[in-house]
Each structure stands twice: as C-alpha cells, then as structure tokens.
Write a protein that holds these residues in place. Structure first.
Motif, mmCIF file in Angstrom:
data_model
loop_
_atom_site.group_PDB
_atom_site.id
_atom_site.type_symbol
_atom_site.label_atom_id
_atom_site.label_comp_id
_atom_site.label_asym_id
_atom_site.label_seq_id
_atom_site.Cartn_x
_atom_site.Cartn_y
_atom_site.Cartn_z
ATOM 1 N N GLU A 25 21.784 24.201 15.446
ATOM 2 C CA GLU A 25 21.554 23.669 14.100
ATOM 3 C C GLU A 25 20.073 23.392 13.856
ATOM 4 O O GLU A 25 19.544 23.699 12.790
ATOM 5 C CB GLU A 25 22.366 22.389 13.882
ATOM 6 C CG GLU A 25 23.869 22.604 13.868
ATOM 7 C CD GLU A 25 24.355 23.335 12.634
ATOM 8 O OE1 GLU A 25 23.776 23.136 11.551
ATOM 9 O OE2 GLU A 25 25.305 24.116 12.760
ATOM 10 N N VAL A 26 19.400 22.792 14.841
ATOM 11 C CA VAL A 26 17.969 22.508 14.688
ATOM 12 C C VAL A 26 17.186 23.819 14.581
ATOM 13 O O VAL A 26 16.314 23.951 13.722
ATOM 14 C CB VAL A 26 17.452 21.608 15.829
ATOM 15 C CG1 VAL A 26 15.927 21.534 15.815
ATOM 16 C CG2 VAL A 26 18.050 20.208 15.716
ATOM 17 N N LEU A 27 17.497 24.794 15.417
ATOM 18 C CA LEU A 27 16.825 26.099 15.314
ATOM 19 C C LEU A 27 17.039 26.720 13.943
ATOM 20 O O LEU A 27 16.116 27.284 13.352
ATOM 21 C CB LEU A 27 17.342 27.055 16.391
ATOM 22 C CG LEU A 27 16.775 26.887 17.781
ATOM 23 C CD1 LEU A 27 17.478 27.831 18.753
ATOM 24 C CD2 LEU A 27 15.278 27.137 17.791
ATOM 25 N N ARG A 28 18.255 26.614 13.433
ATOM 26 C CA ARG A 28 18.590 27.190 12.125
ATOM 27 C C ARG A 28 17.736 26.570 11.023
ATOM 28 O O ARG A 28 17.369 27.243 10.058
ATOM 29 C CB ARG A 28 20.075 26.997 11.836
ATOM 30 C CG ARG A 28 20.571 27.745 10.613
ATOM 31 C CD ARG A 28 22.085 27.667 10.482
ATOM 32 N NE ARG A 28 22.583 26.300 10.488
ATOM 33 C CZ ARG A 28 22.673 25.518 9.394
ATOM 34 N NH1 ARG A 28 22.286 25.977 8.226
ATOM 35 N NH2 ARG A 28 23.157 24.296 9.485
ATOM 36 N N ALA A 29 17.382 25.300 11.168
ATOM 37 C CA ALA A 29 16.550 24.635 10.159
ATOM 38 C C ALA A 29 15.194 25.310 10.022
ATOM 39 O O ALA A 29 14.577 25.268 8.949
ATOM 40 C CB ALA A 29 16.365 23.159 10.524
ATOM 41 N N PHE A 30 14.731 25.967 11.081
ATOM 42 C CA PHE A 30 13.424 26.631 11.045
ATOM 43 C C PHE A 30 13.507 28.075 10.541
ATOM 44 O O PHE A 30 12.483 28.744 10.441
ATOM 45 C CB PHE A 30 12.763 26.590 12.427
ATOM 46 C CG PHE A 30 12.262 25.221 12.788
ATOM 47 C CD1 PHE A 30 10.974 24.826 12.445
ATOM 48 C CD2 PHE A 30 13.082 24.323 13.438
ATOM 49 C CE1 PHE A 30 10.517 23.564 12.751
ATOM 50 C CE2 PHE A 30 12.636 23.047 13.757
ATOM 51 C CZ PHE A 30 11.353 22.664 13.406
ATOM 52 N N ASP A 31 14.710 28.542 10.218
ATOM 53 C CA ASP A 31 14.853 29.915 9.732
ATOM 54 C C ASP A 31 14.113 30.155 8.424
ATOM 55 O O ASP A 31 13.609 31.248 8.179
ATOM 56 C CB ASP A 31 16.325 30.288 9.559
ATOM 57 C CG ASP A 31 17.021 30.540 10.877
ATOM 58 O OD1 ASP A 31 16.335 30.643 11.919
ATOM 59 O OD2 ASP A 31 18.264 30.622 10.878
ATOM 60 N N ARG A 43 17.126 15.737 7.069
ATOM 61 C CA ARG A 43 17.532 15.921 5.669
ATOM 62 C C ARG A 43 18.206 17.272 5.459
ATOM 63 O O ARG A 43 19.215 17.366 4.772
ATOM 64 C CB ARG A 43 16.329 15.771 4.741
ATOM 65 C CG ARG A 43 15.996 14.337 4.411
ATOM 66 C CD ARG A 43 15.000 14.233 3.259
ATOM 67 N NE ARG A 43 13.702 14.813 3.569
ATOM 68 C CZ ARG A 43 12.741 14.191 4.248
ATOM 69 N NH1 ARG A 43 12.934 12.978 4.689
ATOM 70 N NH2 ARG A 43 11.594 14.794 4.480
ATOM 71 N N LEU A 44 17.635 18.323 6.044
ATOM 72 C CA LEU A 44 18.235 19.655 5.895
ATOM 73 C C LEU A 44 19.630 19.710 6.502
ATOM 74 O O LEU A 44 20.555 20.271 5.911
ATOM 75 C CB LEU A 44 17.344 20.714 6.551
ATOM 76 C CG LEU A 44 16.055 21.048 5.821
ATOM 77 C CD1 LEU A 44 15.144 21.881 6.714
ATOM 78 C CD2 LEU A 44 16.341 21.784 4.524
ATOM 79 N N LEU A 45 19.779 19.126 7.688
ATOM 80 C CA LEU A 45 21.078 19.172 8.355
ATOM 81 C C LEU A 45 22.079 18.238 7.686
ATOM 82 O O LEU A 45 23.274 18.537 7.637
ATOM 83 C CB LEU A 45 20.939 18.846 9.838
ATOM 84 C CG LEU A 45 20.097 19.837 10.646
ATOM 85 C CD1 LEU A 45 20.118 19.470 12.123
ATOM 86 C CD2 LEU A 45 20.547 21.269 10.444
ATOM 87 N N ALA A 46 21.613 17.110 7.156
ATOM 88 C CA ALA A 46 22.504 16.179 6.454
ATOM 89 C C ALA A 46 23.070 16.839 5.206
ATOM 90 O O ALA A 46 24.232 16.621 4.852
ATOM 91 C CB ALA A 46 21.765 14.896 6.101
ATOM 92 N N ARG A 47 22.255 17.656 4.559
ATOM 93 C CA ARG A 47 22.704 18.374 3.368
ATOM 94 C C ARG A 47 23.874 19.303 3.705
ATOM 95 O O ARG A 47 24.758 19.533 2.896
ATOM 96 C CB ARG A 47 21.529 19.160 2.783
ATOM 97 C CG ARG A 47 21.806 19.772 1.447
ATOM 98 C CD ARG A 47 20.584 20.372 0.823
ATOM 99 N NE ARG A 47 19.900 21.275 1.746
ATOM 100 C CZ ARG A 47 18.607 21.559 1.682
ATOM 101 N NH1 ARG A 47 17.858 21.013 0.758
ATOM 102 N NH2 ARG A 47 18.061 22.393 2.532
ATOM 103 N N ASP A 48 23.875 19.820 4.940
ATOM 104 C CA ASP A 48 24.953 20.702 5.390
ATOM 105 C C ASP A 48 26.085 19.931 6.059
ATOM 106 O O ASP A 48 26.985 20.547 6.634
ATOM 107 C CB ASP A 48 24.405 21.740 6.377
ATOM 108 C CG ASP A 48 23.428 22.695 5.714
ATOM 109 O OD1 ASP A 48 23.448 22.808 4.473
ATOM 110 O OD2 ASP A 48 22.635 23.310 6.438
ATOM 111 N N ALA A 49 26.013 18.594 6.028
ATOM 112 C CA ALA A 49 27.036 17.724 6.622
ATOM 113 C C ALA A 49 27.259 18.038 8.100
ATOM 114 O O ALA A 49 28.389 18.127 8.571
ATOM 115 C CB ALA A 49 28.344 17.826 5.830
#
Length: 148
Positions: A25-31, A43-49
C-alpha cells in the motif's frame, strides 16, 4: 491482482523484504507522486480506507528507505520527505520552511560531485545530496528563521 501489486511484490523480493499489505500500500502511494511525507501517505491511504495506522506507515517508510527502495530527505524541524530511489547521482534542494523538495539533477550538479570526489582520489558509486535552505516563495516572506 494488479500489475502494480505484481511490480511491488517483485521489488520487495529483490530487496529481501517480505511482502506485506502495508508495504504494498505504501509503495502504491508513490505510483502517482514523486515525493510524499508520512502524513501525505496516510491521507492517500485513508482515502482508500486501507486502515493502516500512522505508526505503521512511518515504520514501513523507514524500512523501505533502509532497503534503498525509497530515499529519505530530512528537512528542518524533524520533517522528512520520501521519494522512490532512482540510483545514480541526485541533488535536491529542500526548503526548511514549507517542505518543498526540488530535484536539480543536471550535468552541473553531477560534474561538481565528480570534481569533488576526484580531488580526493575518490570514485563515486552513487551520491545523494540535499541542500537545505529557503525556496523563493518563502524567501519573499521573511517572517521565520531558517530551520536547521
């Protein structure tokens, strides 16, 4: 399974890290983002619950930086910005007030690093330099001192 997940799994495996959902998930945030703080990732991951805690995000960011998957740029006042590790030489300008981090990976920066190393008989394998200061926007409002 998405291609991004397959790529993330392969990247973690190449660096000897176990594949976990928080790491993926953290890696995906940097995509789609060049540079992120821990708070940005949260914030990015919270948006995706995702349900991943802030503490877990910071632990994963530290692990990924330790494995040279991410680069960590420490700014003033304890703030850090993370970016995907690209290898080679990198020079970044970091504003100690607003947290802006700007890459300036050009031939002049690489030449200056090579000259510095050569003057001491050193061969560079990889270099990462962060120059801390104040960006032009923050310099225009000189209300705060520069953080160290």
């Amino acid at each position: 399974m998405t291609q991004a997940n397959r790529d993330g799994m392969a990247l973690l495996a190449r660096h000897g890290l176990r594949v976990t959902r928080p790491r993926l998930e953290v890696l995906r945030a940097f995509d789609h983002h060049d540079r992120l703080t821990g708070e940005d990732v949260y914030r990015l991951l919270a948006r995706d619950a995702s349900g991943i805690s802030m503490a877990t995000i910071y632990r994963v960011l530290a692990e990924l930086a330790g494995a040279h998957i991410l680069d960590r740029y420490v700014l003033g006042r304890g703030a850090s910005v993370f970016a995907r590790h690209r290898g080679g030489h990198s020079v970044h300008l970091a504003c100690c007030r607003c947290g802006l981090v700007e890459a300036c990976d050009d031939e002049h920066a690489s030449a200056a690093l090579a000259m510095l190393a050569a003057s001491r008989g050193f061969v560079i394998a990889e270099a990462g330099v962060v120059v801390k200061g104040v960006c032009i926007a923050c310099a225009a409002s000189p209300d705060e001192d520069v953080a160290s």
